[in-house]
Scaffold this active site. Structure first.
Site, PDB file in Angstrom:
ATOM      1  N   ASP A  79       0.841  -1.200   0.000  1.00 46.96           N
ATOM      2  CA  ASP A  79       0.000   0.000   0.000  1.00 46.96           C
ATOM      3  C   ASP A  79       0.875   1.248   0.000  1.00 46.96           C
ATOM      4  OD1 ASP A  79       0.878  -0.684   2.532  1.00 46.96           O
ATOM      5  OD2 ASP A  79      -0.945  -0.036   3.556  1.00 46.96           O
TER       6      ASP A  79
ATOM      7  N   ASP B 215       7.374   3.831   2.831  1.00 43.96           N
ATOM      8  CA  ASP B 215       7.577   5.015   3.667  1.00 43.96           C
ATOM      9  C   ASP B 215       9.089   5.164   3.904  1.00 43.96           C
ATOM     10  OD1 ASP B 215       7.382   6.820   5.881  1.00 43.96           O
ATOM     11  OD2 ASP B 215       5.405   6.078   6.335  1.00 43.96           O
TER      12      ASP B 215
ATOM     13  N   PHE C 277       0.622  11.976   7.544  1.00 47.80           N
ATOM     14  CA  PHE C 277       0.080  10.715   8.051  1.00 47.80           C
ATOM     15  C   PHE C 277      -1.207  10.412   7.296  1.00 47.80           C
ATOM     16  CE2 PHE C 277       0.616   7.798  11.681  1.00 47.80           C
ATOM     17  CZ  PHE C 277      -0.431   6.946  11.372  1.00 47.80           C
ATOM     18  N   VAL C 278      -1.132   9.450   6.393  1.00 42.22           N
ATOM     19  CA  VAL C 278      -2.294   9.173   5.533  1.00 42.22           C
ATOM     20  C   VAL C 278      -2.985   7.880   5.952  1.00 42.22           C
ATOM     21  CG1 VAL C 278      -1.503  10.505   3.548  1.00 42.22           C
ATOM     22  CG2 VAL C 278      -0.795   8.117   3.762  1.00 42.22           C
TER      23      VAL C 278
ATOM     24  N   ASP D  91      -3.889   2.380   7.858  1.00 43.63           N
ATOM     25  CA  ASP D  91      -4.530   2.513   9.160  1.00 43.63           C
ATOM     26  C   ASP D  91      -3.782   3.448  10.098  1.00 43.63           C
ATOM     27  OD1 ASP D  91      -2.248   0.761   9.632  1.00 43.63           O
ATOM     28  OD2 ASP D  91      -3.143   0.331  11.577  1.00 43.63           O
TER      29      ASP D  91
HETATM   30  C1  PRP Z   1       2.994  -0.293   6.469  1.00 46.24           C
HETATM   31  C2  PRP Z   1       2.907  -0.567   4.963  1.00 46.24           C
HETATM   32  C3  PRP Z   1       4.256  -1.123   4.658  1.00 46.24           C
HETATM   33  C4  PRP Z   1       5.154  -0.434   5.663  1.00 46.24           C
HETATM   34  C5  PRP Z   1       5.884   0.674   4.981  1.00 46.24           C
HETATM   35  O1  PRP Z   1       2.694  -1.461   7.147  1.00 46.24           O
HETATM   36  O2  PRP Z   1       1.894  -1.473   4.649  1.00 46.24           O
HETATM   37  O3  PRP Z   1       4.316  -2.512   4.811  1.00 46.24           O
HETATM   38  O4  PRP Z   1       4.327   0.094   6.691  1.00 46.24           O
HETATM   39  O5  PRP Z   1       6.657   1.396   5.889  1.00 46.24           O
HETATM   40  P1  PRP Z   1       8.234   1.527   5.801  1.00 46.24           P
HETATM   41  O6  PRP Z   1       8.577   1.836   4.366  1.00 46.24           O
HETATM   42  O7  PRP Z   1       8.511   2.693   6.722  1.00 46.24           O
HETATM   43  O8  PRP Z   1       8.839   0.264   6.289  1.00 46.24           O
HETATM   44  P2  PRP Z   1       2.438  -1.526   8.721  1.00 46.24           P
HETATM   45  O9  PRP Z   1       3.657  -2.064   9.388  1.00 46.24           O
HETATM   46  O10 PRP Z   1       1.903  -0.214   9.200  1.00 46.24           O
HETATM   47  O11 PRP Z   1       1.358  -2.659   8.839  1.00 46.24           O
HETATM   48  P3  PRP Z   1      -0.124  -2.752   8.178  1.00 46.24           P
HETATM   49  O12 PRP Z   1       0.063  -2.925   6.694  1.00 46.24           O
HETATM   50  O13 PRP Z   1      -0.702  -3.954   8.826  1.00 46.24           O
HETATM   51  O14 PRP Z   1      -0.855  -1.482   8.515  1.00 46.24           O
END
Ligand code: PRP
Length: 197
Positions: free
Chosen positions: A115, A118, A167-168, A174
């Site tokens: 998704d 970051d 923060f999206v 989520d």
């Molecule tokens: C989010 C997203 C990525 C990750 C990206 O997952 O889905 O997997 O963070 O962040 P980064 O580039 O800083 O590593 P999260 O760990 O929030 O879990 P989720 O998908 O269950 O919300």
């Protein structure tokens, strides 16, 4: 902006969750149009390659569901779950595999579906991990690319949208497990996550 958001999304999305947002970043229609384009592009690039799309849970679930339905070719879908953030708003850099793939990817054309990228820490870990399993090819498709937040350089081959350093939430994204069901992507008001810190 909020009024426009509420009108665009009818009664279902007035008040409640949407009060926590300062703006709509991407509307449902904008997301649908771009996901359709990405799906058609992937379908063209993977003709006769029987690709395996690997959705990274939980955030990718609406994106991969829409993406594969825009891909008119034979493909397979599998999922991994990793934990990097827990309940916090910034990355720790610690990645754990909570659920691994059901299938071997040796010799397969693999597309990792995220998704958001970051800091890049999650994707860097995943990419290196999957690469050791000897896929025929390994590419990454992310709906959102938040380049400004990068701590690790990672290659994202297919990008839906560039994302500002905000923060999206919504469309799978989520905050503390909430907002994933919003059909659009919005910016969370800082006071919502600051008061929880
Ligand atoms: C989010 C997203 C990525 C990750 C990206 O997952 O889905 O997997 O963070 O962040 P980064 O580039 O800083 O590593 P999260 O760990 O929030 O879990 P989720 O998908 O269950 O919300």
């Amino acid at each position: 902006m909020l009024r426009a958001m509420n009108e665009a999304n009818s009664d279902v999305w007035t008040g409640g969750l949407t009060n926590d947002l300062s703006q709509v970043l991407l509307s449902e229609a904008q997301i649908a149009a771009r996901v359709g384009q990405l799906g058609r592009q992937l379908a063209a690039d993977y003709v006769e390659k029987d690709p395996l799309l690997v959705g990274i849970l939980s955030g990718s679930f609406p994106f991969i569901a829409d993406l594969v339905r825009a891909m008119n070719l034979a493909l397979e879908v599998d999922f991994m779950a990793v934990s990097s953030y827990g309940d916090r708003t910034s990355s720790s850099g610690v990645v754990r595999i909570l659920k691994d793939l059901n299938t071997s990817i040796a010799g397969r054309h693999v597309i990792v579906v995220e998704d958001i990228v970051d800091t890049g820490l999650t994707l860097h870990y995943l990419y290196e991990n999957l690469r050791t399993r000897q896929p025929a090819s390994l590419k990454v498709c992310a709906l959102l690319d938040k380049r400004e937040a990068r701590k690790r350089e990672v290659e994202v081959d297919y990008v839906g949208f560039h994302c500002p350093n905000e923060f999206v939430v919504g469309y799978g994204l989520d905050y503390r497990g909430r907002y994933r069901n919003l059909p659009f992507i919005g910016v969370l008001r800082p006071e919502v996550y600051r008061k929880a810190e």
